[in-house]
Design an enzyme around this catalytic site. Sequence first.
Site, PDB file in Angstrom:
ATOM      1  N   TYR A 191      -1.517  -6.446  -0.501  1.00 32.42           N
ATOM      2  CA  TYR A 191      -0.981  -7.491  -1.370  1.00 32.42           C
ATOM      3  C   TYR A 191      -1.477  -7.376  -2.805  1.00 32.42           C
ATOM      4  O   TYR A 191      -1.072  -8.141  -3.667  1.00 32.42           O
ATOM      5  CB  TYR A 191      -1.379  -8.874  -0.825  1.00 32.42           C
ATOM      6  CG  TYR A 191      -2.870  -9.012  -0.672  1.00 32.42           C
ATOM      7  CD1 TYR A 191      -3.672  -9.392  -1.742  1.00 32.42           C
ATOM      8  CD2 TYR A 191      -3.496  -8.705   0.538  1.00 32.42           C
ATOM      9  CE1 TYR A 191      -5.049  -9.467  -1.614  1.00 32.42           C
ATOM     10  CE2 TYR A 191      -4.865  -8.790   0.673  1.00 32.42           C
ATOM     11  CZ  TYR A 191      -5.632  -9.168  -0.399  1.00 32.42           C
ATOM     12  OH  TYR A 191      -6.990  -9.242  -0.265  1.00 32.42           O
ATOM     13  N   GLY A 192      -2.368  -6.433  -3.081  1.00 34.02           N
ATOM     14  CA  GLY A 192      -3.009  -6.377  -4.401  1.00 34.02           C
ATOM     15  C   GLY A 192      -2.995  -4.995  -5.000  1.00 34.02           C
ATOM     16  O   GLY A 192      -1.951  -4.372  -5.158  1.00 34.02           O
ATOM     17  N   THR A 193      -4.175  -4.488  -5.327  1.00 37.37           N
ATOM     18  CA  THR A 193      -4.290  -3.256  -6.110  1.00 37.37           C
ATOM     19  C   THR A 193      -3.949  -1.990  -5.331  1.00 37.37           C
ATOM     20  O   THR A 193      -3.874  -0.915  -5.925  1.00 37.37           O
ATOM     21  CB  THR A 193      -5.704  -3.117  -6.711  1.00 37.37           C
ATOM     22  OG1 THR A 193      -6.653  -2.986  -5.646  1.00 37.37           O
ATOM     23  CG2 THR A 193      -6.034  -4.320  -7.594  1.00 37.37           C
ATOM     24  N   LEU A 194      -3.729  -2.091  -4.026  1.00 38.51           N
ATOM     25  CA  LEU A 194      -3.307  -0.921  -3.247  1.00 38.51           C
ATOM     26  C   LEU A 194      -1.786  -0.738  -3.249  1.00 38.51           C
ATOM     27  O   LEU A 194      -1.288   0.297  -2.816  1.00 38.51           O
ATOM     28  CB  LEU A 194      -3.794  -1.033  -1.796  1.00 38.51           C
ATOM     29  CG  LEU A 194      -5.276  -0.767  -1.581  1.00 38.51           C
ATOM     30  CD1 LEU A 194      -5.692  -1.186  -0.176  1.00 38.51           C
ATOM     31  CD2 LEU A 194      -5.600   0.701  -1.815  1.00 38.51           C
ATOM     32  N   GLU A 235     -12.465  -1.408   0.318  1.00 39.60           N
ATOM     33  CA  GLU A 235     -12.476  -2.872   0.409  1.00 39.60           C
ATOM     34  C   GLU A 235     -13.853  -3.451   0.712  1.00 39.60           C
ATOM     35  O   GLU A 235     -14.008  -4.667   0.779  1.00 39.60           O
ATOM     36  CB  GLU A 235     -11.456  -3.334   1.457  1.00 39.60           C
ATOM     37  CG  GLU A 235     -10.031  -2.893   1.169  1.00 39.60           C
ATOM     38  CD  GLU A 235      -9.423  -3.510  -0.075  1.00 39.60           C
ATOM     39  OE1 GLU A 235     -10.095  -4.305  -0.770  1.00 39.60           O
ATOM     40  OE2 GLU A 235      -8.259  -3.201  -0.374  1.00 39.60           O
TER      41      GLU A 235
END
Length: 174
Positions: free
Chosen positions: A18-21, A93
């Site tokens: 949902y983010g920087t990946l 993570e």
Amino acid sequence: MAIAEDATKTDSRLIFTYGTLKRGFPNHFLMENLIGAGDVVFVGEYTTVETFPLVCGPYGIPYLINIPGLGNRVRGELYKVNGSGLGPLDDLEGIERGHYERLPLTVAGDDGETVAAEAYFGHRSFGEGMWKRCGESGFEEFTIEMGEKYERKEDRPPNNDFLQNIRDFISNGN
């Protein structure tokens, strides 16, 4: 949408990002490397079935908070990841360092098909405090504009203490 059959080692699992990946974001290079190695396959764009808080903390880092029923249905991307690909993701993570936890959730594709997956949630030791610090207001999606505020690990101060930064952010608003 049928789940891709590449990265077919028996220990594969579905990971919701949902983010920087996500594609186009600063840490997607890791996904690209793992895709190139055959350890990860992009499945598609998915949305959480339940609502969860999605907030940004220090250094523009996004956090999905494990408080089902609050926040929004969160949009992101689903990947099929084999055991060889899971280790590098867990390392990024900070699973062993108490930064994030990989927990189950259900996501739905654009066609309405639901699948069981896992996502990296902000660690339970600070998740609720982060949600409160962010005014109990979250986002449906980590956007490109939000991603521009993200500071890569190498751009943060040397000897940066991630968890202390979180505690300071929650208690002081810094």
